[in-house]
Design an enzyme around this catalytic site. Structure first.
Site: not given
Ligand code: 13P
Length: 253
Positions: A9, A11, A98, A100, A170, A176, A216
Site C-alpha cells: 500500500n 498510500k 483502511h 487512515e 491492521e 507507521g 510496521s
Molecule cells: P506500515 O507498514 O507503514 O506500518 O503501514 C501499514 C499499513 O497501513 C498498510 O496498509
C-alpha cells in the site's frame, strides 16, 4: 489452499517518475528471485499511477490494486473514482476501510459495506481492513472492535461473495509506528477472525479466506509473523516503498 499475499500500500507517496522508478525496481528484483508459486504479490499505487503500474506487470508478475473506491455507482460525485472505472482498467483488487480512511475521512462500517458491494458488483476483490486503536487494545476491547467491523462491513454478503474478500488485520497502534504486533498477538486475532467467518459461513469458507497482517511489517519481522498458521501474508505500507524490502518480505514465506 488459500492464497499467501503480500500487498504493498503505497498510500499518498511518490511522484509519477518516482513511482515509475519503484515499479521498475520491483520488476528487476523479481527477475532475480523465485517466490513460491502460491505467493501473490499485489501493488496498490495512488489512482493516477494505476495504469502505468498495470502496464508494467500485465498481471504476470503482480496484481494491481487501488487504495480506495466510491460507494456510489456513478454521477455527480466530484473527485471520486468508481468501481466501474477500476473494472474498465482491469484492476483486480481494492483496499477498503483502511484505518487512515476511517480516521481522516469518516469511513464508517456502513460505507465500507457499500464500497465492498460496489467492488463485488464490478468484479474486483476487496481487501478489507480492520483493527483496533491503542486505547481499545489497552482496555482489552480489540476483539469486540474487530468483530463489529467485520460484522457490519462484511457479514451482509453471501458465502459466495465472501469468497472474493481478503481481510487485513491492521492494529492502528502498529501502523507507521515501527511497533509491530507480536506474532502471538497477530495469530490470536487472525484465529479469532477466522473463527467469526467459520461461525457465519462455515469452516470451508473460513479456511479459504486470506487474512493479512499490516502494521510496521518489514523484512526482519515478516518471517515470524507469516510463520503463524492463520497469518496469510501482509499489507505493507512504508516497506513497500523500497523494492528490496517489499520483495524481501515476499520471500519470507
Ligand atoms: P506500515 O507498514 O507503514 O506500518 O503501514 C501499514 C499499513 O497501513 C498498510 O496498509
Amino acid at each position: 489452499m488459500r492464497k499467501q499475499i503480500v500487498a504493498g500500500n503505497w498510500k499518498m507517496n511518490k511522484t509519477f517518475t518516482e513511482a515509475d522508478d519503484l515499479v521498475n525496481d520491483i520488476m528487476n528484483k523479481l527477475e532475480s528471485v523465485s517466490l513460491k508459486p502460491e505467493t501473490q504479490l499485489i501493488v496498490c499505487p495512488p489512482f493516477p499511477f494505476l495504469e502505468m503500474v498495470s502496464d508494467y506487470s500485465d498481471d504476470s508478475y503482480f496484481e494491481v490494486g487501488a487504495q480506495n473506491v466510491s460507494d456510489q455507482e456513478s454521477g455527480a460525485y466530484t473527485g471520486e473514482v468508481s468501481a466501474a472505472m477500476l473494472e474498465s482498467m482491469e484492476i483486480g483488487y481494492c483496499i477498503v476501510g483502511h484505518s487512515e480512511r476511517r480516521a481522516y475521512y469518516h469511513e464508517t462500517d456502513a460505507i465500507v459495506a457499500a464500497k465492498v458491494n460496489q467492488l463485488l458488483k464490478h468484479g474486483l476483490k476487496p481487501i478489507v481492513c480492520c483493527g483496533e486503536v491503542l486505547e481499545e487494545r489497552e482496555s482489552n476491547q480489540q476483539f469486540e472492535v474487530v468483530k463489529h467491523q467485520i460484522n457490519d462491513g462484511l457479514f451482509h454478503l453471501t458465502a459466495e461473495q465472501f469468497g472474493e474478500v481478503v481481510i487485513a488485520y491492521e492494529p492502528v497502534w502498529a501502523i507507521g509506528t515501527g511497533k509491530t504486533a507480536t506474532p502471538e498477538q497477530a495469530q490470536e486475532m487472525h484465529a479469532f477472525i477466522r473463527g467469526l467467518i467459520a461461525e457465519k459461513y462455515g469452516k470451508e469458507v473460513a479456511e479459504e479466506t486470506s487474512i493479512l497482517y499490516g502494521g510496521s511489517c518489514k523484512p526482519s519481522n515478516a518471517k515470524e509473523l507469516f510463520a503463524n498458521k492463520d497469518v496469510d501474508g501482509g499489507l505493507i505500507g512504508g516497506a513497500s516503498l523500497k523494492a528490496d524490502d517489499f520483495i524481501a518480505i515476499a520471500e519470507q514465506f
